[in-house]
Design a protein around this motif. Structure first.
Motif, mmCIF file in Angstrom:
data_model
loop_
_atom_site.group_PDB
_atom_site.id
_atom_site.type_symbol
_atom_site.label_atom_id
_atom_site.label_comp_id
_atom_site.label_asym_id
_atom_site.label_seq_id
_atom_site.Cartn_x
_atom_site.Cartn_y
_atom_site.Cartn_z
ATOM 1 N N LEU A 102 0.946 -0.984 -0.202
ATOM 2 C CA LEU A 102 0.340 0.045 0.424
ATOM 3 C C LEU A 102 0.859 1.244 -0.236
ATOM 4 N N GLU A 103 1.949 1.241 0.344
ATOM 5 C CA GLU A 103 3.193 2.689 0.754
ATOM 6 C C GLU A 103 3.461 2.730 -0.953
ATOM 7 N N LEU A 104 3.445 1.265 -1.761
ATOM 8 C CA LEU A 104 3.768 1.677 -3.091
ATOM 9 C C LEU A 104 2.998 2.493 -3.516
ATOM 10 N N PRO A 122 -0.950 -4.205 7.789
ATOM 11 C CA PRO A 122 -1.380 -5.214 8.620
ATOM 12 C C PRO A 122 -0.119 -5.163 9.600
ATOM 13 N N GLU A 123 1.034 -4.258 9.728
ATOM 14 C CA GLU A 123 2.480 -3.732 10.406
ATOM 15 C C GLU A 123 1.916 -4.118 11.790
ATOM 16 N N VAL A 124 1.034 -4.094 12.139
ATOM 17 C CA VAL A 124 0.956 -3.944 13.092
ATOM 18 C C VAL A 124 0.764 -5.388 14.037
ATOM 19 N N GLN A 274 1.698 -19.742 11.861
ATOM 20 C CA GLN A 274 0.546 -20.549 12.244
ATOM 21 C C GLN A 274 -0.426 -20.887 10.693
ATOM 22 N N ARG A 275 0.703 -20.802 9.386
ATOM 23 C CA ARG A 275 0.821 -21.341 7.940
ATOM 24 C C ARG A 275 1.702 -22.636 7.537
ATOM 25 N N ALA A 276 2.761 -22.960 9.145
ATOM 26 C CA ALA A 276 3.251 -24.451 8.815
ATOM 27 C C ALA A 276 2.845 -24.896 9.336
#
Ligand code: T1G
Length: 718
Positions: A102-104, A122-124, A274-276
């Motif tokens: 989004l910054e891009l 979602p950085e937080v 959580q993805r593993a």
């Protein structure tokens, strides 16, 4: 990398290529810089479009690079290059524009989004803040209150909301890249002076101080010790109080504070953990990529108590046809009403059609004869469950999977009641089952890989995070919880109070301390389990009253239950409540007297117990049991345990989970503290560091991602 092409004669097209989410890796950043210079240098090119491959714009910075030394062009100069460009740059946003993505887009002069796109910071959730100008550009574009909301919550907005907020200039249902190319041609000759967001003044609403005070109070209330949300507020404040360049410096300072914090490392570890867990394996070698799930279209739920109702709702909301069985007519009608209400509220909240028609109710188990999978959710009693599994085995069609929602009974003992024990697995949901994200999929020694794969996939379709674990008493979550509860009781015997213990755990980051959780879930639940384990004996005094099987035991919880103090449901437990069902816990003077009498009866002398001891005695035995579980092969890796504790037991996500926390404390430190307490309490086996923990501590605390290599060694070598 980033691919360059020319379209429609005069538009330079830059396509990000880094599957699966076009994250801004070093190669992508280098590609963007190189292709931007090329587009700006080609005279035929009048405007530029940036898009992402595979219908995804950009998932942000490449989180996989965070642990390594930074290479390639940094993000901030890259976004400055784009914003300063002499030709219009249009972002074609498809799928996602998140974080650095989004910054891009905000560095571009225009943003065109597809109607299904999602945008956000979602950085937080990774313990960070938008560190490539997001905290300085967004407030200038959409104002302070909306920016504080998006940046401190990390929530994603739809393209429609992004249009309404002013983040994007156009939303299209057509191909967003084509739309962006047309748009880029239409603005080729337009001045860009008013399109460089960093040059915008930042709006100063009249009640600015109040807005920031409220925002800081809000994040402090919900953060439970996480530092990123408050730091995000500070960064946005800099956008209002400092000129852009100074604001960027402040953003960079705050970003590096977070980036180098243990919390950011914990949250990034948890992101991948959580993805593993979806890449599961069993102790017998069955694996996610070699086991084919069976198709499930129609499922059944047996027993429509609290858990059965939640599971029924979750299945229907996931689109499954459901047969809901409750043998008692009255309970069936009550359940039908409750399920309808939950479905209506869920449909309203999610803005989706009602799933009423998905459910067929019946009083007869015969109704499940043609389903593909059954989930038994009756009362936690082995004899009753065995009867039901015998019935199901006789009624269900060949190949139907038989699953149980037991929270700790022996899966294999239930499987032995059926003709097809290989088709029996546990699906342990957490209350409320239509809300809690966690699902423990419990495989027995005879469960076949397809049965595990099917249950894991069911969980995913129901929006759950499924974790595959082996069969043992209490599985993973409840087995570790037993050590945590045991120590909490011992601390009361030795002089602590429920308030003191809960305060330490809540300051650590748990939403509720162990005694408040016990009152919420009901003291009688644990009492029934201890009775089933033969631990509850008639009350009597003297040392043996507090010994079971040669080990220390605290009958405190049993004694409260014998007095009908089951917690919130009876208005009294470890705390008192204004009425049965009350939610607000208040210290109960009766309990102080009760504890003093109890100590006197058992010859115990209360002592002052400090914060650190409470924390170590509650968490380290739980962690030690986690290592024992890894050693026993019940869980394949630390990620499985950490995901179970974060999603199922309120372990603070910014602490990564019990196993990750142990790796941050230092395994040698955990061993040393356990041994310290074990010397004082030799009759507590849970304080004895297990072999695997000692092994890992001895080989100088290997990084957590290296533990699996040691775990996979044959147990004899551990
Ligand atoms: C300066 C700047 O301000 C700062 C510093 C930043 O920008 S910080 C970074 C900010 N960005 C984020 O926080 C977005 C994080 N990602 C997501 O929220 C989701 O992934 C998704 C984008 C909504 C897709 O969800 P999904 O359900 O469709 O698939 P998935 O299973 O989740 O993901 C599919 C695969 O992609 C991997 N992946 C996803 N996002 C990634 C990322 N940003 N970096 C690296 N890998 C990523 C993920 O690990 C998985 O890999 P694997 O397990 O298959 O090997």
């Amino acid at each position: 990398m980033a691919f360059y092409s020319r379209v429609s004669g005069s538009v330079g097209m830059i396509t990000l290529q880094n599957p699966p989410v076009n994250a801004l890796s070093a190669a992508v950043r280098q590609g963007i810089v190189d292709t931007m210079h090329r587009a700006l240098s080609e005279p035929e090119v009048k405007s530029v479009v940036i898009c992402g491959q595979n219908g995804k714009f950009c998932g942000g910075a490449d989180i996989r690079e965070f642990g390594a030394k930074m290479t390639g062009p940094p993000l901030v100069p890259m976004v400055h290059l784009i914003e300063a460009a002499s030709k219009p740059v249009v972002a074609a946003i498809e799928g996602i524009a998140l974080g650095g993505g989004l910054e891009l887009a905000l560095s571009c002069h225009y943003r065109i989004a597809h109607s299904k796109a999602r945008l956000g910071f979602p950085e937080v959730a990774l313990g960070l803040l938008p560190g490539a100008g997001g905290t300085q550009r967004l407030p200038r574009l959409i104002g302070v209150p909306a920016s504080l909301d998006l940046i401190t919550t990390g929530r994603q907005v739809t393209a429609a909301e992004a249009r309404q907020l002013g983040i994007v200039d156009e939303v299209t249902d057509l191909n967003a890249v084509d739309a962006a190319v047309k748009f880029a041609q239409s603005v080729a000759d337009k001045s860009l002076d008013a399109r460089r967001i960093s040059t915008y003044p930042c709006p100063r609403p009249p009640d600015l101080d109040t807005i920031f005070e409220r925002a800081m109070q809000q994040v402090r209330r919900s953060a439970r010790g996480a530092i990123a949300p408050g730091t995000c507020v500070q960064a946005v404040h800099a956008a209002v109080t400092l000129p852009y360049a100074k604001g960027m410096e402040r953003e960079r300072e705050l970003f590096s504070v977070l980036f180098n914090s243990g919390q950011a490392r914990a949250l990034q570890y948890y992101f991948f953990a959580q993805r593993a867990v979806s890449r599961w394996s069993t102790a017998s070698g069955a694996r996610w990529d070699t086991s084919k799930p069976r198709p499930v279209h129609k499922a059944a739920v047996i027993g429509l108590g609290t858990m059965g109702r939640g599971i029924t709702v979750s299945l229907a909301q996931a689109g499954f046809s459901v047969v809901a069985v409750e043998t008692q007519e009255k309970q069936l009608l009550e359940a039908k009403q409750a399920v309808s209400g939950m479905l209506e509220r869920g449909a309203k909240r999610r803005g989706v059609p009602l799933a009423h028609d998905k459910i067929k109710y019946s009083c007869s188990v015969q109704a499940v004869a043609d389903v593909d999978l059954v989930i038994e959710a009756v009362f936690e009693d082995m004899a009753l469950k065995k009867t039901i599994f015998q019935q199901l085995s006789a009624i269900c069609k060949p190949g139907a999977l038989l699953c149980t929602n037991t929270s700790g009974l022996d899966i294999d003992e239930l499987a032995s009641q059926t003709q097809s024990p290989e088709l029996v697995v546990g699906m342990h949901f957490f209350a409320p089952a239509h809300v809690m994200q966690l699902l423990e999929v419990v495989y027995g020694p005879r469960s076949c890989p397809e049965a595990v794969a099917t249950a894991m996939q069911m969980g995913k379709k129901m929006g759950k995070v499924s974790v595959a674990v082996g069969n043992c008493r209490g599985f993973v979550g409840n087995r570790m919880l037993k050590l945590y509860l045991e120590q909490a009781f011992f601390l009361l015997e030795e002089g602590a109070t429920p308030e003191q213990v809960d305060q330490v755990l809540e300051e650590f980051g748990f939403p509720m301390g162990v005694f408040k959780v016990s009152d919420l879930s009901g003291l009688d639940i644990g009492w029934k389990v201890r009775k089933a384990d033969g631990l509850v004996l008639p009350a009597f005094t003297g040392t043996s009253a507090r010994i079971r099987g040669g080990s220390r035991y605290s009958p405190l919880g049993d004694l409260l239950c014998e007095q009908g103090r089951f917690g919130q449901k009876t208005g009294k437990g470890w705390y008192q409540y204004d009425k049965p069902g009350g939610r607000v816990a208040k210290p109960d003077p009766w309990l102080f007297g009760f504890l003093e009498d109890y100590r006197a009866q058992h010859g115990l002398v209360a002592r002052r117990i400090d914060h650190q001891e409470v924390l170590e005695r509650c968490l380290y035995p739980l962690i030690n049991e986690g290592f024992q579980i890894l050693q026993d092969g019940i869980a394949a890796g630390p990620e499985d345990i950490d995901v179970i504790y974060v999603l199922g037991y309120g372990w603070p996500r910014h602490r990564g989970g019990p196993m990750f926390y142990a790796s941050q404390v230092g395994l040698d430190k955990v061993v040393e503290r356990l041994e310290h307490y074990q010397q004082i309490h030799p009759d507590v086996p849970g304080l004895q560091p297990c072999r695997l923990l000692r092994k890992l501590a001895a080989i100088s605390n290997p990084a957590i991602h290296k533990w699996r290599e040691v775990i996979q060694k044959p147990r004899s070598q551990l």
